[in-house]
Design a protein around this motif. Sequence first.
Motif, PDB file in Angstrom:
ATOM      1  N   ASP A 234       8.735   0.112  27.310  1.00 16.61           N
ATOM      2  CA  ASP A 234       8.001   0.480  27.985  1.00 16.61           C
ATOM      3  C   ASP A 234       7.011   1.573  27.427  1.00 16.61           C
ATOM      4  N   LEU A 235       6.374   0.628  26.743  1.00 21.46           N
ATOM      5  CA  LEU A 235       5.228   1.616  25.872  1.00 21.46           C
ATOM      6  C   LEU A 235       3.977   2.538  26.900  1.00 21.46           C
ATOM      7  N   THR A 236       4.273   2.749  27.723  1.00 22.46           N
ATOM      8  CA  THR A 236       3.080   3.629  28.454  1.00 22.46           C
ATOM      9  C   THR A 236       2.374   4.653  27.609  1.00 22.46           C
ATOM     10  N   GLY A 237       0.955   4.704  28.032  1.00 23.39           N
ATOM     11  CA  GLY A 237       0.029   4.775  27.205  1.00 23.39           C
ATOM     12  C   GLY A 237      -1.524   4.261  27.376  1.00 23.39           C
ATOM     13  N   GLY A 238      -2.595   5.017  26.407  1.00 23.65           N
ATOM     14  CA  GLY A 238      -3.490   4.327  26.964  1.00 23.65           C
ATOM     15  C   GLY A 238      -4.071   3.815  28.496  1.00 23.65           C
ATOM     16  N   ARG A 247       3.763  -1.142  30.621  1.00 24.52           N
ATOM     17  CA  ARG A 247       3.227  -1.305  29.411  1.00 24.52           C
ATOM     18  C   ARG A 247       4.305  -1.732  28.617  1.00 24.52           C
ATOM     19  N   ARG A 248       4.146  -3.031  28.334  1.00 25.21           N
ATOM     20  CA  ARG A 248       4.780  -3.677  27.734  1.00 25.21           C
ATOM     21  C   ARG A 248       4.537  -5.098  26.790  1.00 25.21           C
ATOM     22  N   ILE A 273       0.619  -7.063  28.456  1.00 27.36           N
ATOM     23  CA  ILE A 273       1.318  -6.454  30.471  1.00 27.36           C
ATOM     24  C   ILE A 273       1.334  -5.012  30.814  1.00 27.36           C
ATOM     25  N   VAL A 274       0.446  -4.562  31.237  1.00 24.61           N
ATOM     26  CA  VAL A 274      -0.969  -3.086  31.466  1.00 24.61           C
ATOM     27  C   VAL A 274      -0.332  -3.330  33.214  1.00 24.61           C
TER      28      VAL A 274
END
Length: 402
Positions: A234-238, A247-248, A273-274
């Motif tokens: 999960d690269l949460t940000g933006g 956020r994947r 996928i956000v």
Amino acid sequence: MPEVIISNINRTDMDRLIEYFEKYNPNFKMGIGVIRTKEGVEFKTEYGGVRYIWIMEGSGEAYIPEGYRTQEGDGEKLPNFYEPEELDRDIMRALEVLEKNLNLISEEVPYGDTIRNCVKSILDRYDNGIFRGDITGEIAQLTPIERGGWCHTTWSEDKQVNEAIELLIERFDQIGWSTKVEGSYEPLKVGDQVVLRSNEKLLVRGNMKYIWIEDLKGIPPRTSTLRRVRYLKDLTGGCNIAFDPFRRLALTWNIKGISKENPDGYNRVNNHIVNMAEEFSRTHFHPSEAIGGGKAQHELYLVFDPSEFGLRTYGRKSYAYFFPDLDDLSKYVKLDLRPGDVVYIPPGTGHRAINVLAAVITLPGFKPRNEWYIDKKIKRLYGGKIPYNEFLISVTSRYDVL
């Protein structure tokens, strides 16, 4: 002039969206598929190209044979019948250099996050000599603009650190692989991605509805056959820092193969996928003529039900704003969105999704220098009469349009 088209996988007017998509993306085909069987049937290409498939509804299983390799496992760990592959010693040394000298790395922001946080995100996947997962997204942010990435500044003043980052940029596609040691069926769920090369087949069963796109040029993608959401970091940000962040990066911008003659490299289709919360979703556009050359960025939203991923909605409604004329931002359209919706967004169209969980499919991909923010311009021109994101108005980006 292309326009925004919306439909739903359960509506008969999907044919119009598909026709429109194919008209403006002539090297691609698009369609909907359904699996309704307990027996195995084959996912395969139809036009001799590369087929990209996204599960929209239902669930099923895919038979994954022994020897299958994947760069998943940096979200939930892969099952025990996968074994992580050993890292080369020089890559291990580079990771150790970065781990020891993280404080020497710049906190400049190329795009989305700082250089230091990009490196930290890479290191998070490394544990006791084992590396799991795909770092293509972080590498794109670390790669200099002139080499096809986002980075506009130096990484560090330290020579060893710079050499370590350079090594990762050269070898990132060799890192994070795991191999399956016994064949078996494995679950397929909403949001999961399947990518099939021209002669590749995948045995599946279950009860699923899916969207597919086939790249008629058949350019081999730099990804494994399956990218299952639960196994991705999960690269949460933006645009999804809060509001049940999610956020994947199932398939993101890859800097391999990029040159002046081929500015898109191997990139044909990308997928993030956000969960796009109102507070952190910026109004933006992708230029009709791609900066740096290559194909202009086209987008599809594949809208999912947040509950499929254990996410809450907090009673918020899902919708999006679209600005068809960038020369007259007083003209906009608001569209309510619901699970199963498919939205085609052509380049040169301003847009902002509000409280929407979607697979954002981009052709050829999330191109560096091709996402420009217009909230500041909307506020300057129209005050509060036209919708814009006030929450992020004080945040400065090198990609702001003033």
